[in-house]
Design a protein around this motif. Structure first.
Motif, PDB file in Angstrom:
ATOM      1  N   ALA A 193       0.700  -1.288   0.063  1.00  0.00           N
ATOM      2  CA  ALA A 193       0.058   0.009   0.057  1.00  0.00           C
ATOM      3  C   ALA A 193       0.996   1.138  -0.023  1.00  0.00           C
ATOM      4  O   ALA A 193       0.653   2.250  -0.937  1.00  0.00           O
ATOM      5  CB  ALA A 193      -0.998  -0.064   1.257  1.00  0.00           C
ATOM      6  N   ALA A 194       1.975   1.428   0.856  1.00  0.00           N
ATOM      7  CA  ALA A 194       2.874   2.364   0.866  1.00  0.00           C
ATOM      8  C   ALA A 194       3.637   2.463  -0.676  1.00  0.00           C
ATOM      9  O   ALA A 194       3.666   3.709  -1.053  1.00  0.00           O
ATOM     10  CB  ALA A 194       3.891   2.189   1.962  1.00  0.00           C
ATOM     11  N   ALA A 195       4.134   1.480  -1.106  1.00  0.00           N
ATOM     12  CA  ALA A 195       4.720   1.508  -2.499  1.00  0.00           C
ATOM     13  C   ALA A 195       3.710   1.812  -3.558  1.00  0.00           C
ATOM     14  O   ALA A 195       4.149   2.925  -4.122  1.00  0.00           O
ATOM     15  CB  ALA A 195       5.248   0.082  -2.793  1.00  0.00           C
ATOM     16  N   VAL A 233      13.304   7.760  -7.258  1.00  0.00           N
ATOM     17  CA  VAL A 233      13.748   8.802  -6.183  1.00  0.00           C
ATOM     18  C   VAL A 233      12.346   9.205  -5.263  1.00  0.00           C
ATOM     19  O   VAL A 233      12.136   8.950  -4.132  1.00  0.00           O
ATOM     20  CB  VAL A 233      14.777   9.594  -6.318  1.00  0.00           C
ATOM     21  N   HIS A 234      11.353   9.929  -5.966  1.00  0.00           N
ATOM     22  CA  HIS A 234      10.515  10.451  -5.155  1.00  0.00           C
ATOM     23  C   HIS A 234       9.348   9.408  -5.022  1.00  0.00           C
ATOM     24  O   HIS A 234       8.726   9.427  -4.067  1.00  0.00           O
ATOM     25  CB  HIS A 234       9.733  11.853  -5.913  1.00  0.00           C
ATOM     26  N   ALA A 235       9.237   8.307  -5.854  1.00  0.00           N
ATOM     27  CA  ALA A 235       8.389   7.257  -5.487  1.00  0.00           C
ATOM     28  C   ALA A 235       8.836   6.725  -4.004  1.00  0.00           C
ATOM     29  O   ALA A 235       8.073   6.229  -3.095  1.00  0.00           O
ATOM     30  CB  ALA A 235       8.018   6.319  -6.489  1.00  0.00           C
ATOM     31  N   VAL A 236      10.254   6.592  -3.879  1.00  0.00           N
ATOM     32  CA  VAL A 236      10.886   5.845  -2.707  1.00  0.00           C
ATOM     33  C   VAL A 236      10.512   6.753  -1.470  1.00  0.00           C
ATOM     34  O   VAL A 236      10.259   6.172  -0.341  1.00  0.00           O
ATOM     35  CB  VAL A 236      12.192   5.389  -2.952  1.00  0.00           C
ATOM     36  N   LEU A 237      10.864   8.000  -1.779  1.00  0.00           N
ATOM     37  CA  LEU A 237      10.617   8.900  -0.520  1.00  0.00           C
ATOM     38  C   LEU A 237       9.018   9.053  -0.034  1.00  0.00           C
ATOM     39  O   LEU A 237       8.992   9.044   0.981  1.00  0.00           O
ATOM     40  CB  LEU A 237      11.087  10.370  -0.984  1.00  0.00           C
ATOM     41  N   TRP A 238       8.127   8.887  -1.220  1.00  0.00           N
ATOM     42  CA  TRP A 238       6.830   9.076  -0.754  1.00  0.00           C
ATOM     43  C   TRP A 238       6.491   7.666   0.096  1.00  0.00           C
ATOM     44  O   TRP A 238       5.592   7.466   0.848  1.00  0.00           O
ATOM     45  CB  TRP A 238       5.814   9.420  -1.815  1.00  0.00           C
ATOM     46  N   GLN A 239       7.108   6.319  -0.663  1.00  0.00           N
ATOM     47  CA  GLN A 239       6.614   5.088   0.176  1.00  0.00           C
ATOM     48  C   GLN A 239       7.125   5.173   1.379  1.00  0.00           C
ATOM     49  O   GLN A 239       6.587   4.784   2.230  1.00  0.00           O
ATOM     50  CB  GLN A 239       7.488   4.301  -0.649  1.00  0.00           C
ATOM     51  N   GLY A 240       8.419   5.625   1.792  1.00  0.00           N
ATOM     52  CA  GLY A 240       8.795   5.724   3.001  1.00  0.00           C
ATOM     53  C   GLY A 240       7.865   6.755   4.067  1.00  0.00           C
ATOM     54  O   GLY A 240       7.751   6.539   5.126  1.00  0.00           O
ATOM     55  N   GLU A 241       7.417   7.810   3.255  1.00  0.00           N
ATOM     56  CA  GLU A 241       6.475   8.818   4.200  1.00  0.00           C
ATOM     57  C   GLU A 241       5.253   8.018   4.553  1.00  0.00           C
ATOM     58  O   GLU A 241       4.778   7.938   5.757  1.00  0.00           O
ATOM     59  CB  GLU A 241       6.102   9.953   3.144  1.00  0.00           C
ATOM     60  N   PHE A 242       4.676   7.345   3.626  1.00  0.00           N
ATOM     61  CA  PHE A 242       3.391   6.493   3.893  1.00  0.00           C
ATOM     62  C   PHE A 242       3.856   5.489   4.690  1.00  0.00           C
ATOM     63  O   PHE A 242       2.982   5.076   5.867  1.00  0.00           O
ATOM     64  CB  PHE A 242       2.833   5.906   2.402  1.00  0.00           C
ATOM     65  N   ALA A 243       4.834   4.724   4.933  1.00  0.00           N
ATOM     66  CA  ALA A 243       5.349   3.735   5.620  1.00  0.00           C
ATOM     67  C   ALA A 243       5.417   4.137   7.079  1.00  0.00           C
ATOM     68  O   ALA A 243       5.027   3.581   7.950  1.00  0.00           O
ATOM     69  CB  ALA A 243       6.342   2.894   5.068  1.00  0.00           C
ATOM     70  N   SER A 244       6.104   5.463   7.118  1.00  0.00           N
ATOM     71  CA  SER A 244       6.150   5.901   8.516  1.00  0.00           C
ATOM     72  C   SER A 244       5.100   6.326   9.331  1.00  0.00           C
ATOM     73  O   SER A 244       4.762   6.089  10.230  1.00  0.00           O
ATOM     74  CB  SER A 244       7.078   7.079   8.478  1.00  0.00           C
ATOM     75  N   VAL A 245       3.894   6.808   8.530  1.00  0.00           N
ATOM     76  CA  VAL A 245       2.605   6.995   9.092  1.00  0.00           C
ATOM     77  C   VAL A 245       1.986   5.847   9.282  1.00  0.00           C
ATOM     78  O   VAL A 245       1.491   5.942  10.636  1.00  0.00           O
ATOM     79  CB  VAL A 245       1.871   7.904   7.944  1.00  0.00           C
ATOM     80  N   ILE A 246       1.976   4.717   8.395  1.00  0.00           N
ATOM     81  CA  ILE A 246       1.352   3.707   8.706  1.00  0.00           C
ATOM     82  C   ILE A 246       2.125   2.939  10.231  1.00  0.00           C
ATOM     83  O   ILE A 246       0.953   2.535  11.038  1.00  0.00           O
ATOM     84  CB  ILE A 246       1.523   2.641   7.621  1.00  0.00           C
ATOM     85  N   GLU A 247       3.283   3.078  10.196  1.00  0.00           N
ATOM     86  CA  GLU A 247       3.770   2.397  11.314  1.00  0.00           C
ATOM     87  C   GLU A 247       3.597   3.104  12.542  1.00  0.00           C
ATOM     88  O   GLU A 247       3.593   2.339  13.714  1.00  0.00           O
ATOM     89  CB  GLU A 247       5.595   2.145  11.117  1.00  0.00           C
ATOM     90  N   ALA A 248       3.298   4.197  12.748  1.00  0.00           N
ATOM     91  CA  ALA A 248       2.935   5.023  13.868  1.00  0.00           C
ATOM     92  C   ALA A 248       1.749   4.730  14.404  1.00  0.00           C
ATOM     93  O   ALA A 248       1.502   5.209  15.578  1.00  0.00           O
ATOM     94  CB  ALA A 248       3.335   6.637  13.657  1.00  0.00           C
ATOM     95  N   LEU A 249       0.870   4.040  13.683  1.00  0.00           N
ATOM     96  CA  LEU A 249      -0.620   3.892  14.278  1.00  0.00           C
ATOM     97  C   LEU A 249      -0.846   2.572  14.937  1.00  0.00           C
ATOM     98  O   LEU A 249       0.047   1.657  14.469  1.00  0.00           O
ATOM     99  CB  LEU A 249      -1.535   3.962  12.804  1.00  0.00           C
ATOM    100  N   GLY A 250      -1.746   2.515  15.378  1.00  0.00           N
ATOM    101  CA  GLY A 250      -2.141   1.070  15.913  1.00  0.00           C
ATOM    102  C   GLY A 250      -2.576   0.426  15.115  1.00  0.00           C
ATOM    103  O   GLY A 250      -2.887   0.654  13.964  1.00  0.00           O
ATOM    104  N   GLU A 251      -2.876  -0.987  15.400  1.00  0.00           N
ATOM    105  CA  GLU A 251      -3.264  -2.106  14.471  1.00  0.00           C
ATOM    106  C   GLU A 251      -4.569  -1.457  13.609  1.00  0.00           C
ATOM    107  O   GLU A 251      -4.634  -1.814  12.268  1.00  0.00           O
ATOM    108  CB  GLU A 251      -3.434  -3.315  15.077  1.00  0.00           C
ATOM    109  N   PRO A 252      -5.593  -1.359  14.386  1.00  0.00           N
ATOM    110  CA  PRO A 252      -6.786  -0.911  13.464  1.00  0.00           C
ATOM    111  C   PRO A 252      -6.735   0.357  12.580  1.00  0.00           C
ATOM    112  O   PRO A 252      -7.102   0.113  11.556  1.00  0.00           O
ATOM    113  CB  PRO A 252      -7.989  -0.625  14.681  1.00  0.00           C
TER     114      PRO A 252
END
Length: 160
Positions: free
Chosen positions: A23-25, A87-106
């Motif tokens: 989803a992040a990618a 490069v920018h696709a990877v940067l945004w993938q990282g941004e989305f992954a960071s946001v997802i990781e910071a959240l609780g499971e639900p």
């Protein structure tokens, strides 16, 4: 979605499942595809809302980063375009992954679904973007509005 063993296995919450990583990618690719396209204004606002998660300052920062991405892609010559897009696709993938990781499971699953929906709604690969207006000729007074749950009243001509 099936999550890999996280905190219980000692690996911590930073291990995203394959579905969340995908989803992040997909979100990262959607950003670089949307940048400069007809639906960019609509896409960038929706994307910033996802990243900001209700925090107005975070949304403004995301909008600024999205604008920098669009500007970088616009400024690059054709020989460098694919590299800069990657490069920018990877940067945004990282941004989305960071946001997802910071959240609780639900909330992780909900954000991933929202990101997947955004990616589907703006599918630049098939030339469709919800909220985009293109290829039209307007002769005379015209009003165009896109978005969700908007209300618009237009009055053309004399007020009589």
């Amino acid at each position: 979605m099936q999550e890999r063993a996280g905190a219980a296995s000692g690996r911590g919450p930073d291990m995203l499942s394959e579905a969340l990583t995908a989803a992040a990618a997909g979100g990262g690719m959607a950003v670089v595809q949307a940048a400069g396209a007809d639906g960019w204004a609509w896409f960038r606002v929706r994307c910033a809302r996802l990243v900001g998660r209700g925090d107005a300052d975070a949304e403004r920062e995301a909008l600024a980063r999205l604008d920098r991405t669009a500007a970088a892609l616009d400024a690059v010559d054709e020989s460098e375009r694919q590299r800069v897009r990657a490069v920018h696709a990877v940067l945004w993938q990282g941004e989305f992954a960071s946001v997802i990781e910071a959240l609780g499971e639900p909330d992780r699953a909900r954000l991933a679904e929202q990101l997947i929906d955004l990616t589907r709604e703006f599918d630049a690969s098939n030339g469709t973007a919800r909220g985009a207006v293109g290829g039209n000729s307007f002769h005379g007074p015209t009003a165009v509005q896109t978005g969700d749950h908007n209300r618009q009243e237009n009055h053309f001509g004399s007020g009589g």
